[in-house]
Design an enzyme around this catalytic site. Structure first.
Site, mmCIF file in Angstrom:
data_model
loop_
_atom_site.group_PDB
_atom_site.id
_atom_site.type_symbol
_atom_site.label_atom_id
_atom_site.label_comp_id
_atom_site.label_asym_id
_atom_site.label_seq_id
_atom_site.Cartn_x
_atom_site.Cartn_y
_atom_site.Cartn_z
ATOM 1 N N GLY A 138 39.329 13.890 -15.647
ATOM 2 C CA GLY A 138 40.076 12.788 -15.062
ATOM 3 C C GLY A 138 41.586 12.875 -15.088
ATOM 4 N N GLU B 234 35.979 17.731 -19.605
ATOM 5 C CA GLU B 234 35.502 18.245 -18.309
ATOM 6 C C GLU B 234 36.570 18.144 -17.222
ATOM 7 O OE1 GLU B 234 32.303 15.544 -17.527
ATOM 8 O OE2 GLU B 234 30.929 16.629 -18.813
ATOM 9 N N GLY C 223 38.633 18.924 -13.908
ATOM 10 C CA GLY C 223 38.402 19.591 -12.628
ATOM 11 C C GLY C 223 39.722 19.677 -11.888
ATOM 12 N N ARG C 224 40.140 18.516 -11.365
ATOM 13 C CA ARG C 224 41.382 18.422 -10.580
ATOM 14 C C ARG C 224 42.573 19.073 -11.288
ATOM 15 N NH1 ARG C 224 42.463 14.283 -6.945
ATOM 16 N NH2 ARG C 224 40.657 13.191 -7.791
ATOM 17 N N TYR D 120 38.991 19.276 -4.642
ATOM 18 C CA TYR D 120 38.187 18.358 -3.813
ATOM 19 C C TYR D 120 38.400 18.492 -2.312
ATOM 20 C CZ TYR D 120 37.109 16.360 -8.325
ATOM 21 O OH TYR D 120 36.699 16.231 -9.622
ATOM 22 N N CYS E 54 39.015 12.872 15.438
ATOM 23 C CA CYS E 54 39.095 11.672 16.275
ATOM 24 C C CYS E 54 39.106 10.386 15.462
ATOM 25 C CB CYS E 54 37.938 11.670 17.266
ATOM 26 S SG CYS E 54 37.979 13.099 18.329
ATOM 27 N N GLU E 55 40.129 10.212 14.651
ATOM 28 C CA GLU E 55 40.302 8.999 13.848
ATOM 29 C C GLU E 55 41.795 8.767 13.713
ATOM 30 O OE1 GLU E 55 38.102 7.489 11.157
ATOM 31 O OE2 GLU E 55 36.304 8.586 11.773
HETATM 32 N N1 LLP Z 1 33.112 14.858 -15.106
HETATM 33 C C1 LLP Z 1 32.403 14.069 -14.300
HETATM 34 C C2 LLP Z 1 31.124 13.548 -14.747
HETATM 35 C C3 LLP Z 1 32.893 13.767 -13.013
HETATM 36 O O1 LLP Z 1 32.192 12.984 -12.212
HETATM 37 C C4 LLP Z 1 34.133 14.296 -12.593
HETATM 38 C C5 LLP Z 1 34.672 14.001 -11.260
HETATM 39 C C6 LLP Z 1 34.830 15.139 -13.487
HETATM 40 C C7 LLP Z 1 34.302 15.390 -14.741
HETATM 41 C C8 LLP Z 1 36.150 15.766 -13.135
HETATM 42 O O2 LLP Z 1 37.146 14.841 -12.912
HETATM 43 P P1 LLP Z 1 38.621 15.374 -12.584
HETATM 44 O O3 LLP Z 1 39.144 16.066 -13.824
HETATM 45 O O4 LLP Z 1 38.520 16.308 -11.451
HETATM 46 O O5 LLP Z 1 39.378 14.166 -12.257
HETATM 47 N N2 LLP Z 1 36.312 12.860 -4.425
HETATM 48 C C9 LLP Z 1 37.371 12.390 -5.256
HETATM 49 C C10 LLP Z 1 37.241 12.889 -6.661
HETATM 50 C C11 LLP Z 1 35.981 12.485 -7.288
HETATM 51 C C12 LLP Z 1 35.863 12.911 -8.707
HETATM 52 C C13 LLP Z 1 34.440 12.973 -9.068
HETATM 53 N N3 LLP Z 1 34.127 13.219 -10.426
HETATM 54 C C14 LLP Z 1 38.714 12.761 -4.716
HETATM 55 O O6 LLP Z 1 38.811 13.428 -3.718
HETATM 56 O O7 LLP Z 1 39.681 12.396 -5.304
#
Ligand code: LLP
Length: 436
Positions: free
Chosen positions: A251, A289, A291-292, A387, A358-359
């Site tokens: 997150g 965890e 990601g981003r 993402y 087309c939006e």
């Molecule tokens: N763990 C779980 C269980 C998750 O669902 C997620 C992200 C992460 C870890 C990683 O979170 P991060 O570190 O990447 O913030 N589609 C959205 C993002 C959705 C995130 C989904 N879950 C967007 O484009 O911003």
């Protein structure tokens, strides 16, 4: 000509280097280079739209997490939230750099296995896992399943044939300060069980002969810029009970815009570990965890301008759009973009940078300052490494872009661009192959 990081008067380029990839520079004639490769060369070799990743910066960022967490809390593990960039090339890097991996579906499992990720480093998430997916994960011998609900426990009771490590996802009741679609820890979240239902589910796992209940999991949301919220989540999870493992999710947000100021990896880890010291058992295993925050800054998207239209407003349209930047519509994420092959020119216009879908919501940047745009110029959108690829789609028959990794003056194709044949293969297989 030597590469530099110029900040010409009449531009905000000086500020932009902070959100462009770590290995981004400008050539002497004002062309953006990433990992020592000019974007003009990348566009020519691989076409546009193109997702370009700075591999050295990416690996450095991974090590900030892996080393940083190990130094602060040795009994720990960093899982890469692979939904942020589910590409075989990325899974390989994750494995090489010592990350474990979280997957959220059968497709991500297949990609991770195809990349050679050790199943003993895979953790499986999801609020609606199917029998087929669970069977696939169990057959592959994955390390941990993060159980979301009682129905999933019913499925596992039917499917388990040997001991399986499990965590339980709980709803901590922490409302993350982020877009509603990215907040997952509030009391009405669809993910996990409320704290008052957790005890029963845990007892069920603890008494089942094949279920190895290890601990609890939470994830409060994404693109969070206030580290105190992560600390609050750690405090909340400690109230569920005393266990061997606590997975506190991902997150951490990044800086997308000139104005945004994201916390560093170090201050994020400091906040989480300080809370862990205060609230969790000293011998607990601590999992995170991200990601981003691992992949977002390392990646940019490269477009070519196809149309410049002055109708009272200036619309600069590129050869991609909503189909490859879904989160602009989904979460109103704001980005910065530049004309990347004329970096030395002053930014004298403010334009609506739009895509080709087309939006009207296909607005990549609402008010992008740039030099007067010309058809054929290259545009780079910064911070699209997380993402964007994963949510890309075939809207208006768009083809999903290719992914290249660059470094040391070299570029390698990691995921090829979709072709019209790929489209036909699902819709009209008899015709696939007939196209040039
Ligand atoms: N763990 C779980 C269980 C998750 O669902 C997620 C992200 C992460 C870890 C990683 O979170 P991060 O570190 O990447 O913030 N589609 C959205 C993002 C959705 C995130 C989904 N879950 C967007 O484009 O911003």
């Amino acid at each position: 000509m030597t590469a530099t990081r110029p900040a010409p008067e009449g531009t905000r380029l000086g500020e932009l280097w902070r959100i462009l990839p770590e290995e981004a520079t400008a050539s002497g004639d004002g062309v953006l280079e990433i990992g020592g490769v000019a974007v003009t060369e990348l566009a020519e070799r691989f076409g546009t739209p193109l997702h370009v990743y700075d591999e050295a910066g990416l690996r450095r960022q991974i090590r900030r997490f892996v080393d940083g967490l190990r130094d602060r809390w040795p009994n720990s593990e960093v899982l890469f939230a692979s939904k942020s960039l589910p590409a075989v090339g990325m899974y390989r890097i994750a494995q090489e750099e010592g990350l474990s991996v979280d997957i959220a579906g059968g497709g991500e499992l297949q990609l991770a296995l195809a990349a050679g990720v050790d199943p003993a480093r895979l953790h499986f998430h999801g609020n609606a896992k199917t029998d087929a997916e669970l069977r696939m994960a169990l057959d592959a011998g994955i390390d941990t399943i993060i159980v979301d609900n009682d129905d999933e426990l019913d499925r596992l009771e039917r499917l388990l044939e040997r001991p399986q490590r499990l965590l339980l996802r709980v709803i901590p009741g922490v409302e993350a300060k982020t877009h509603a679609s990215q907040a997952t820890g509030g009391v009405h979240s669809k993910f996990g069980l409320p704290l008052d239902q957790a005890e029963r589910a845990i007892a069920r796992m603890q008494t089942h002969p094949l279920m190895r209940f290890e601990g609890v999991h939470l994830h409060i949301g994404s693109q969070i810029l206030d580290t105190a919220q992560f600390a609050e989540a750690v405090a909340k999870i400690s109230t569920v009970g005393t266990f061997g493992t606590y997975d506190v999710g991902g997150g951490l947000g990044i800086s997308y815009t000139y104005a945004e100021e994201a916390p560093s990896v170090e201050s994020y880890l400091d906040a989480i570990v300080a809370a862990a010291r205060a609230y969790l058992p000293a011998d607990a295993r601590l999992l995170i965890e991200p990601g981003r925050s691992i992949v977002a800054r390392a990646g940019v998207t490269l477009y070519r301008i196809t149309t410049v239209k002055r109708t009272g407003r200036t619309f600069v349209a590129v050869d991609g759009g909503l189909a490859d930047q879904m989160d602009i519509a989904l979460t109103q994420q704001r980005y910065e973009a530049i004309i990347a092959d004329r970096l030395h020119e002053p930014w004298t216009e403010t334009v609506q940078l739009v895509g080709r879908q087309c939006e009207s919501g296909d607005l990549l940047v609402d008010g992008a300052p740039m030099p007067p745009a010309r058809v054929g110029d290259l545009v780079v959108m910064a911070g699209t490494g997380a993402y964007a690829y994963t949510m890309s789609n075939n809207y208006n028959g768009a083809l999903k872009p290719a992914i290249v990794f660059v470094g040391d003056g070299d570029a390698r194709l990691v995921t090829r661009r979709e072709t019209y044949d790929d489209l036909l293969a699902t819709h009209a297989p008899a015709l696939a192959g007939a196209l040039v």
